[in-house]
Design a protein around this motif. Sequence first.
Motif, PDB file in Angstrom:
ATOM      1  N   LEU A 388       0.838  -1.190   0.000  1.00 34.47           N
ATOM      2  CA  LEU A 388       0.000   0.000   0.000  1.00 34.47           C
ATOM      3  C   LEU A 388       0.878   1.248   0.000  1.00 34.47           C
ATOM      4  O   LEU A 388       0.646   2.199  -0.762  1.00 34.47           O
ATOM      5  CB  LEU A 388      -0.891  -0.038   1.241  1.00 34.47           C
ATOM      6  CG  LEU A 388      -2.184   0.769   1.235  1.00 34.47           C
ATOM      7  CD1 LEU A 388      -3.045   0.427   0.034  1.00 34.47           C
ATOM      8  CD2 LEU A 388      -2.975   0.488   2.517  1.00 34.47           C
ATOM      9  N   SER A 391       2.191   2.070  -3.231  1.00 34.20           N
ATOM     10  CA  SER A 391       1.116   2.291  -4.213  1.00 34.20           C
ATOM     11  C   SER A 391       0.943   1.104  -5.152  1.00 34.20           C
ATOM     12  O   SER A 391       0.543   1.268  -6.305  1.00 34.20           O
ATOM     13  CB  SER A 391       1.387   3.562  -5.040  1.00 34.20           C
ATOM     14  OG  SER A 391       1.434   4.675  -4.197  1.00 34.20           O
ATOM     15  N   PHE A 393      -1.370  -1.193  -5.474  1.00 34.36           N
ATOM     16  CA  PHE A 393      -2.668  -1.400  -4.856  1.00 34.36           C
ATOM     17  C   PHE A 393      -3.250  -2.794  -5.106  1.00 34.36           C
ATOM     18  O   PHE A 393      -3.847  -3.397  -4.222  1.00 34.36           O
ATOM     19  CB  PHE A 393      -3.647  -0.324  -5.330  1.00 34.36           C
ATOM     20  CG  PHE A 393      -3.214   1.060  -4.971  1.00 34.36           C
ATOM     21  CD1 PHE A 393      -3.132   1.451  -3.636  1.00 34.36           C
ATOM     22  CD2 PHE A 393      -2.855   1.988  -5.936  1.00 34.36           C
ATOM     23  CE1 PHE A 393      -2.730   2.726  -3.288  1.00 34.36           C
ATOM     24  CE2 PHE A 393      -2.452   3.261  -5.602  1.00 34.36           C
ATOM     25  CZ  PHE A 393      -2.380   3.635  -4.278  1.00 34.36           C
ATOM     26  N   THR A 415     -10.435  -2.281   6.564  1.00 37.15           N
ATOM     27  CA  THR A 415     -10.134  -0.889   6.234  1.00 37.15           C
ATOM     28  C   THR A 415      -8.980  -0.814   5.253  1.00 37.15           C
ATOM     29  O   THR A 415      -9.024  -0.073   4.256  1.00 37.15           O
ATOM     30  CB  THR A 415      -9.769  -0.120   7.528  1.00 37.15           C
ATOM     31  OG1 THR A 415     -10.830  -0.308   8.449  1.00 37.15           O
ATOM     32  CG2 THR A 415      -9.569   1.347   7.255  1.00 37.15           C
ATOM     33  N   GLN A 416      -7.942  -1.595   5.533  1.00 33.60           N
ATOM     34  CA  GLN A 416      -6.772  -1.562   4.661  1.00 33.60           C
ATOM     35  C   GLN A 416      -7.115  -2.080   3.265  1.00 33.60           C
ATOM     36  O   GLN A 416      -6.643  -1.550   2.271  1.00 33.60           O
ATOM     37  CB  GLN A 416      -5.645  -2.417   5.263  1.00 33.60           C
ATOM     38  CG  GLN A 416      -5.125  -1.901   6.579  1.00 33.60           C
ATOM     39  CD  GLN A 416      -4.418  -0.555   6.430  1.00 33.60           C
ATOM     40  OE1 GLN A 416      -5.060   0.495   6.472  1.00 33.60           O
ATOM     41  NE2 GLN A 416      -3.124  -0.575   6.205  1.00 33.60           N
ATOM     42  N   LYS A 419      -8.801   0.626   1.421  1.00 37.33           N
ATOM     43  CA  LYS A 419      -7.852   1.631   0.932  1.00 37.33           C
ATOM     44  C   LYS A 419      -7.145   1.137  -0.322  1.00 37.33           C
ATOM     45  O   LYS A 419      -6.964   1.889  -1.282  1.00 37.33           O
ATOM     46  CB  LYS A 419      -6.804   1.913   2.014  1.00 37.33           C
ATOM     47  CG  LYS A 419      -7.225   2.873   3.082  1.00 37.33           C
ATOM     48  CD  LYS A 419      -6.037   3.121   3.995  1.00 37.33           C
ATOM     49  CE  LYS A 419      -6.473   3.788   5.283  1.00 37.33           C
ATOM     50  NZ  LYS A 419      -5.408   3.787   6.285  1.00 37.33           N
ATOM     51  N   ARG A 422      -9.484   1.248  -3.200  1.00 34.01           N
ATOM     52  CA  ARG A 422      -9.767   2.607  -3.673  1.00 34.01           C
ATOM     53  C   ARG A 422      -8.602   3.129  -4.496  1.00 34.01           C
ATOM     54  O   ARG A 422      -8.785   3.761  -5.526  1.00 34.01           O
ATOM     55  CB  ARG A 422     -10.047   3.516  -2.482  1.00 34.01           C
ATOM     56  CG  ARG A 422     -10.936   4.680  -2.874  1.00 34.01           C
ATOM     57  CD  ARG A 422     -11.322   5.482  -1.683  1.00 34.01           C
ATOM     58  NE  ARG A 422     -10.209   6.259  -1.176  1.00 34.01           N
ATOM     59  CZ  ARG A 422     -10.164   6.798   0.034  1.00 34.01           C
ATOM     60  NH1 ARG A 422     -11.164   6.610   0.856  1.00 34.01           N
ATOM     61  NH2 ARG A 422      -9.158   7.523   0.425  1.00 34.01           N
ATOM     62  N   GLY A 423      -7.391   2.800  -4.039  1.00 40.30           N
ATOM     63  CA  GLY A 423      -6.214   3.188  -4.810  1.00 40.30           C
ATOM     64  C   GLY A 423      -6.208   2.517  -6.172  1.00 40.30           C
ATOM     65  O   GLY A 423      -5.902   3.143  -7.201  1.00 40.30           O
ATOM     66  N   ALA A 444     -14.494  -2.470  -2.614  1.00 42.26           N
ATOM     67  CA  ALA A 444     -13.975  -1.696  -1.474  1.00 42.26           C
ATOM     68  C   ALA A 444     -15.099  -1.430  -0.483  1.00 42.26           C
ATOM     69  O   ALA A 444     -14.929  -1.538   0.732  1.00 42.26           O
ATOM     70  CB  ALA A 444     -13.374  -0.389  -1.969  1.00 42.26           C
ATOM     71  N   GLN A 451     -16.926   2.924   5.360  1.00 40.37           N
ATOM     72  CA  GLN A 451     -16.034   3.948   4.806  1.00 40.37           C
ATOM     73  C   GLN A 451     -16.800   4.809   3.798  1.00 40.37           C
ATOM     74  O   GLN A 451     -16.993   4.429   2.649  1.00 40.37           O
ATOM     75  CB  GLN A 451     -14.828   3.281   4.126  1.00 40.37           C
ATOM     76  CG  GLN A 451     -13.873   2.630   5.111  1.00 40.37           C
ATOM     77  CD  GLN A 451     -13.126   3.639   5.966  1.00 40.37           C
ATOM     78  OE1 GLN A 451     -12.587   4.621   5.447  1.00 40.37           O
ATOM     79  NE2 GLN A 451     -13.126   3.426   7.270  1.00 40.37           N
ATOM     80  N   ASP A 453     -15.954   7.420   2.286  1.00 43.40           N
ATOM     81  CA  ASP A 453     -15.159   7.879   1.157  1.00 43.40           C
ATOM     82  C   ASP A 453     -15.305   6.958  -0.044  1.00 43.40           C
ATOM     83  O   ASP A 453     -15.294   7.404  -1.196  1.00 43.40           O
ATOM     84  CB  ASP A 453     -13.688   7.990   1.554  1.00 43.40           C
ATOM     85  CG  ASP A 453     -13.329   9.433   1.897  1.00 43.40           C
ATOM     86  OD1 ASP A 453     -14.212  10.304   1.690  1.00 43.40           O
ATOM     87  OD2 ASP A 453     -12.214   9.673   2.371  1.00 43.40           O
ATOM     88  N   HIS A 454     -15.418   5.621   0.243  1.00 42.98           N
ATOM     89  CA  HIS A 454     -15.621   4.689  -0.872  1.00 42.98           C
ATOM     90  C   HIS A 454     -16.969   4.975  -1.540  1.00 42.98           C
ATOM     91  O   HIS A 454     -17.093   4.959  -2.770  1.00 42.98           O
ATOM     92  CB  HIS A 454     -15.617   3.236  -0.384  1.00 42.98           C
ATOM     93  CG  HIS A 454     -14.382   2.845   0.353  1.00 42.98           C
ATOM     94  ND1 HIS A 454     -13.185   3.503   0.217  1.00 42.98           N
ATOM     95  CD2 HIS A 454     -14.150   1.828   1.243  1.00 42.98           C
ATOM     96  CE1 HIS A 454     -12.277   2.939   0.995  1.00 42.98           C
ATOM     97  NE2 HIS A 454     -12.841   1.925   1.631  1.00 42.98           N
TER      98      HIS A 454
END
Lengths: 556, 583
Positions: A388, A391, A393, A415-416, A419, A422-423, A444, A451, A453-454
């Motif tokens: 991660l 990058s 992903f 959570t990870q 992330k 999402r990346g 995700a 989350q 944000d997702h």
Amino acid sequence: MTAGGVVGAIARAPLRRALRRAALPLLAALHACGPEPAPAPPAGDASSAAPSAAAPTAPALAKPDLTHVAEEPLRVAIEAAWQRVVREPQVLAAWVDYGTLLATHDWRVDAAAAFERAEALEPQEFRWPYLQGVLLATRDVEKALAAVERALRLDDGYAPAHVSRGKLLRDLSRYADARACFEKATALDARNLDAWLALGQLSLEERAPEAAEAALRKALALQAKHPEVNSALAAACFALKRKEEAERYAKAARDYAAKLAPDDPRAALSAPPITAGDYTDAAIARMQQGRSAEAEALLLQALALDRKSAVAWGNLARLQLARGDTQSAEQSLLEATALVPTATTLRSLARLRHGRGKASEAIDHLRAAAALDRDDIELARELGGWLLEASRFAEAADAFGAVLAARPQERDAMTQLGKALRGLAAEQVRAARPAEAAATLRRALAAAPTQVDHERQLALLLATCPDDAVRNGAEALRLAQHASAGRTDEPEMLDALAAAQAETGDFDAAVATIRQALALVRAAKNRAGIDLYESRLQRYRAAKPLRLAPDGTALP
Amino acid sequence: MRRCLALPIAASLLFACGEGGASGGRDLVASGSEPVGARASENGKAHGSLPPTATPAFTDITLAAGLPSDVGVLPDGTFALTEIMGPGVALLDYDGDGDLDVLERRCPLPGKAREPAPDRLWQRQPDGRYVDVSAAAKLADPGYGMGVAVGDVDDDGDVDVYCANYGRDAFYRNNGDGTFVDDTAAAGFGAADSWTCAVAFFDADRDGDLDLFASHYVQFQESVVCRRQDSAREYCGPLSFTPTVDTLWRNQGGGRFVDDSARSGIDARGAGLGVACADFTGDGWPDVYVANDAGANHLWVNRGDGTFLEDGLERGAAVNRFGKPEGSMGVGVGDVDGDLLLDLFVTNIEEENNTLYAGDAAHGFLDVTPRAGMTRHDLGFTGFGCAFLDVELDGDLDLAVVNGRVRRSAVHPLARLAPFWNPFAEPNFLFFNDGKGAFTRAEVERGGDFVARAEITRGLAIGDLDGDGDLDLATSQPLGPLRLYRNDAPRAGHWLLVRARTGKRDALGADVRVTAGGRTLRRLCLAAFSYVSSSDPRAHFGLGDATSCDSIEVLWPSGRRERFAGGAVDRAIELVEGEGAAQ
């Protein structure tokens, strides 16, 4: 050569443990003899060379088969010791050296026979029959018992010998005699843990848990973490219906056992090494005692004998790391992993290289470690974190997926994973693969449903994607509404909501929402935000939905 | 019996063996009855003692039964741990014809670990010979063979087979027409890819279908090199590798499984080998006992809520009488002292006694090995498969143990393998019970072929191969041939063979108590015990001089307890759950 001159040390051997437990004090005393024991009188001097009435006649000995002995120094040592007993059969020290060498390299029966010869030459010496008893205990109970009893006839004041005799008697179902031995041992030495333990274990076998507990508590007072004492106490408490206490002792026994490495340092003998393995074991023992410099010197000696000892390289690396020499440690770990790639050494190498900024190589090593030990979830988690960070992903998502496969409910891993996905989705958007990005964002969201944000990212993508097949205004609106609920002070959330409202044709709502976002960035004096949202406002006033290119810029 | 096998056809066999026991509605086999009382009398055999002169107990019938018996030219070993540990053998009635067929698990030859080693399925013919039907039956798993479990996982009346391997395991569903299909993935076992050793079907949650417990050994790495104290190359022990966590596969119905280990609390690591599942705590729920190599053994106590608690240390079954964990391989289960409590027997590596843990109401288990007279015999031997069985039908459980070292030692005088392998070869053991749980080792004159040669034997399964009412043996070796041993022991009593059935399938784990001749005997319907092998799950009772059976009580795996009428002896009977009188 002195009696202790050629004793090898390989810590893993059961014999080593037996010797340590039962005869080590004697063996140490034997080593401590210092100068060569006085040679026995020449043959024919019946006064001292003839066996006592109780001692057996020494048998003719055959030379051990050395065909499979791979290490030259050991073969040479045995050959030399053998030649000496052939040359000087009446010299006590020759037999003692020979027997000790054989004993420490697990030729028990041959070693016992050598001590039998020593006993014939020095029939009044307690040690020779006692060592025979120790060596034969796991081979021939009756013969071992006879030997220990000969020793006790010479000196019955040595508590461990009574314990040994008691254990052998117990194995022969002579329980009353065994108990008398253990009691004698405790009378001789009230601090003899083995005697109290044996007494407790015997009481357990005789279905007397109260008596067992009393004896075992004496043992526990001498060594609180002793695993056998704890396990026997667990059994006693269980029989006494004190289940919680039983569990506590069982846990102590298990915890202690779990901490012991296979090469249990309790079993180490302090004796001069011969082979590379001996040097390595001696080094490990020094490491356990915190004697790092000595350990490092011994490991270098081991490697001088055998550069293909992965264990030596691995331990050398640990020591080099401990003293901050990361460059040498890296080299040692490379050697170790090239010889035997274990998860432990690969992980050490990975961490070292990661710490030195070699992220890509570190990841490769950690990945190899994780492949070797798929059950070690911490490895997969660490690998995921590094990927991660780099990058990478898609690979990170695989790593966290592995963690979740083993521990499906683990929140941090979810959570990870979110992330990482999402990346990955962002990469897919940039690569003009919006359908894949949408699918990834859905994964995700599934991995980390809380989350928002997702949700926001997915809403934005579904609302603004130029590809008609991907766009889905209704779903985008639902997601954006959910994501922004209670978050009307976050302009990014409002931006996604406005885009979704516009996509569903509700431009009035879109205008109102983006105005809210504009007010927030104005209050924060965020110039870039102001420009962005003003352009959005003009667009929605003109009843035009938002379309974003793969690079994130708005399309006309 | 020897002369039964020699006759060519079934009719002759039945005729020659006599008609046996009394008729009954559920009699399956009407053979095997000698004039028992007269025979026992001739030999002067009293209960619990050895006859002064006797026919050797076991005769090697491998060749006569049509199985390859030649050891052949053995390649040297490569010191890969995998090549010295397996494989097992199963006795099963795969075609439902009422007799026992044999599944021979196989390993690749040393140095050819990646080559397929197809198993062989041997079908018993009416004349007592065996024919290789692997291809026709499509049961020839090519994996690196270790353990085997046999059970009807989908309740369709035929037995399915789980093949445990070093590498990918395989599950074969029985089509009911004499053929199998590899159903590994569909059954949910697709992820089973490690070093699996013993496997056992049992109804862990008492929901009426069979779950599966699988022991796993270690995370083996071929690159690890081990040496002896004297620096000679040797097979590594388990401590050279990372031990593993065993697996509980939960049957979700219809033979579809899911790995339920984590939820069930199966989380302790160990180098797992032998497995036996039975109610060791007396609460009606089946527990799991795992023999771990070079570590404390595990007793997974079933809490009845879908979870298990490892309770071996507290209950006295994890370590020996000196508090030491041992290098354990196989597990035997039975009531050896007639107190109606289950006892455990664990085979161990040389320099450790095999250990007899006696069931004890207060303690759980107690290591009573010296009391059982075991400590004089086996210190120098490495035991693997083991089984309690009543060899001479006198009403107590005797003990068969197969041996073979995992590290070289002095060559046994009976070893006839090859220079590389002879230092590993050891003879097997047969122990006779005195009726109170003390054992006497049978020498060759008494034990027969089973104890007469030194080989490297691993698997041991028991079952009545020839339908004569006594139990025969099958053994397996890493390199050598499968061996069958017929029980020819002079009879000291009558017998009863009980098949306990739940629906269409064997009720694995059923606890059967037979009262006859003034005593009650307890036996289990177990297939999985010993070492990586599967036995005939019927409960076998030697009854001594009892000429009839007063009653039979069955505690079914479901928890239901039923009583059945007794009746005649010297017969095989079938009891069905729900047809007895509820208790």
